[in-house]
Design an enzyme around this catalytic site. Structure first.
Site, short mmCIF file in Angstrom:
data_model
loop_
_atom_site.label_atom_id
_atom_site.label_comp_id
_atom_site.label_asym_id
_atom_site.label_seq_id
_atom_site.Cartn_x
_atom_site.Cartn_y
_atom_site.Cartn_z
N LYS A 1 1.13 -1.20 -0.28
CA LYS A 1 0.10 -0.26 -0.51
C LYS A 1 1.45 1.35 0.28
O LYS A 1 0.71 1.94 -1.06
CB LYS A 1 -0.29 -0.38 1.31
CG LYS A 1 -2.12 1.44 1.22
CD LYS A 1 -2.97 1.01 2.31
CE LYS A 1 -3.04 0.63 3.22
NZ LYS A 1 -4.07 2.32 4.49
N ARG B 1 -7.55 -3.11 10.25
CA ARG B 1 -6.45 -4.24 10.89
C ARG B 1 -6.86 -4.57 11.82
O ARG B 1 -6.56 -5.59 11.43
CB ARG B 1 -5.26 -2.94 11.06
CG ARG B 1 -4.27 -2.89 9.84
CD ARG B 1 -2.92 -2.45 9.76
NE ARG B 1 -2.56 -1.08 8.57
CZ ARG B 1 -1.87 -1.98 7.81
NH1 ARG B 1 -1.99 -3.20 7.29
NH2 ARG B 1 -1.63 -1.05 6.42
N ARG C 1 2.67 5.77 -3.15
CA ARG C 1 3.84 6.74 -4.05
C ARG C 1 4.11 7.12 -5.42
O ARG C 1 4.71 7.85 -6.09
CB ARG C 1 5.37 6.28 -3.09
CG ARG C 1 5.19 7.37 -1.13
CD ARG C 1 6.33 6.51 -0.52
NE ARG C 1 5.67 6.79 0.83
CZ ARG C 1 5.22 6.82 1.55
NH1 ARG C 1 4.13 5.82 1.78
NH2 ARG C 1 5.46 7.13 2.79
N LYS D 1 -4.79 6.31 14.69
CA LYS D 1 -5.68 5.80 13.51
C LYS D 1 -6.32 5.54 13.31
O LYS D 1 -7.26 6.76 13.70
CB LYS D 1 -4.68 4.17 13.72
CG LYS D 1 -2.87 4.42 13.86
CD LYS D 1 -1.79 4.67 13.19
CE LYS D 1 -1.70 4.27 11.69
NZ LYS D 1 -0.58 4.55 11.39
N ASP E 1 1.43 0.11 12.31
CA ASP E 1 0.42 -1.48 11.48
C ASP E 1 0.55 -2.52 11.52
O ASP E 1 -0.76 -3.25 11.85
CB ASP E 1 0.43 -0.79 10.19
CG ASP E 1 0.11 0.63 9.45
OD1 ASP E 1 -0.61 1.77 9.20
OD2 ASP E 1 0.73 0.65 8.19
#
Length: 424
Positions: free
Chosen positions: A21, A382, A26, A337, A310
């Site tokens: 991801k 997540r 980017r 988050k 993460d």
């Protein structure tokens, strides 16, 4: 989503995991730094990264898809849009675009879904404003929608009080279009931005956690990249192999950047049998990760937290299956988050009968047998995936599981591939 107990070992090789991801975001954004088409293969086609691609299109890029390849042709000049730039659920998109657009001529508005628009943006807005950017929004530019009046900035020096790849990336993008910068942070955060800029020909020097960047005098070289599999997404299945006895998993073609595999090294410290095999890499190190089941022991984690932020919810699942009491500290960022991941993770573990408690900057988890529970993911992909993995041991019902698609659209299909019974 309902996950039933898996009563047999996992023995599988996984090659079609979600594309990374961070790299995908980017690739889309950095394609604007060139004057030639960028060729990106295996771009992550999930909610967050597709929103990023849509914004790049709105800013003037032409986007073609040819099978697994996305071709992004940048505009001669980034356009001033007549619509709001919608980031969906992606904090990375919003924060990186804040930096890029802060140095462009024009007026830009960034917004997101109801979850993203509650998340704090001052951590990036304040540093940008401190170096001359014009950014406004609710709560002193702490929450979106955010309005940006772009302009070329003077050269600046910024010493960040926190290690954050998003703060760093936003400032570097602003500096690249302006007069350059010198940047430092307390410890090295994820360094994908520096690596990709260097690979594209930017004049950038790195030394530890310090960076010197010169302005972009000519457009950078276009990207030609195969996006590797995401180690953060793959980590869910590494944890699964560590908690289901006699399991063996090989994760293929995974990004092996040192700032992205810290969670795997924590599993190694806990006793997991994990081997890394580097194979290739143009902008980044890429290879395979092999995991064999081994009993886990408790561990205390307090360093390099920005490298595993993460993976923290999934790491908590490993803690819950380890002998003894494990502790994660210095992870206060988890509270801001997609949800308060400290509170939500601990609450979920408690519902499963696991002894766990919140710390101000982390959590403490004692390993024991878990029980099936109904878990509210709070719209956090997540959290949903972490408790799905725990469900392989005890069964689990997960609410708001649709948010998994923001980062890992084929997560459920891989769960089924490893032998799990899952009802959507």
């Amino acid at each position: 989503m309902k996950v039933r107990i898996l009563n047999e070992p996992i023995n599988v090789e996984l090659s079609r995991i979600a594309a990374d991801k961070s790299i995908s975001h980017r690739c889309a954004i950095f394609s604007l730094l060139s004057d030639k088409p960028s060729h990106v293969r295996n771009y992550l086609k999930a909610g967050d990264t597709l929103n990023t691609l849509d914004i790049v299109r709105t800013l003037g890029a032409q986007i073609q898809e040819r099978g697994e390849e996305v071709i992004i042709t940048p505009p001669e000049k980034i356009l001033e849009p007549d619509v709001v730039l919608e980031c969906g659920n992606s904090g990375t998109s919003m924060r990186l675009f804040m930096g890029l657009l802060a140095a462009q001529d024009g007026f830009f508005v960034l917004s997101g879904d109801k979850y993203l628009n509650r998340r704090p943006m001052a951590r990036v807005a304040k540093p940008l404003v401190a170096v001359g950017a014009k950014i406004d929004g609710a709560n002193e530019a702490n929450t979106a929608p955010l309005c940006i009046r772009g302009k070329k900035l003077e050269r600046f020096k910024y010493d960040s009080p926190v290690a954050s790849a998003q703060v760093k990336s936003a400032l570097l993008l602003a500096a690249l279009y302006s007069n350059g910068c010198e940047f430092s942070e307390p410890e090295l955060s994820r360094d994908h931005t520096e690596r990709m800029l260097k690979g594209m020909g930017a004049k950038i020097k790195t030394q530890g956690a310090s960076i010197a960047l010169e302005p972009m005098s000519t457009p950078l070289a276009p990207l030609d990249i195969d996006v590797p599999n995401d180690p953060s997404s793959a980590f869910f299945f590494a944890v699964a192999a560590c908690i289901i006895p006699n399991s063996h998993i090989v994760l293929k073609n995974v990004l092996l950047n040192e700032t992205r595999i810290e969670a795997y090294k924590i599993l190694q410290k806990m006793g997991a049998d994990i081997k890394f095999k580097e194979i290739s890499g143009k902008y980044e190190s890429i290879g395979d990760i092999e995991i064999r089941y081994a009993a886990l022991n408790a561990v205390e984690v307090s360093e390099n937290i920005s490298w595993l932020i993460d993976e923290a919810p999934a790491l908590a699942i490993a803690f819950a299956n380890a002998k003894g009491t494990s502790v994660l500290k210095n992870a206060k960022e988890l509270r801001v988050k997609e949800c308060d991941r400290i509170a939500v993770t601990v609450a979920g573990l408690k519902k499963c009968g696991i002894k766990a408690r919140e710390l101000e900057d982390g959590f403490e988890v004692s390993g024991s047998d878990a029980s099936c529970a109904i878990i509210d993911s709070h719209g956090d992909h997540r959290i949903a995936m972490s408790f799905a993995v725990l469900g392989l041991k005890c069964g689990m019902i997960i609410e708001k599981s649709e948010f998994i698609a923001t980062s890992f659209p084929n997560f459920v299909s891989i769960l089924r591939k490893i032998g799990a019974s899952v009802e959507d």
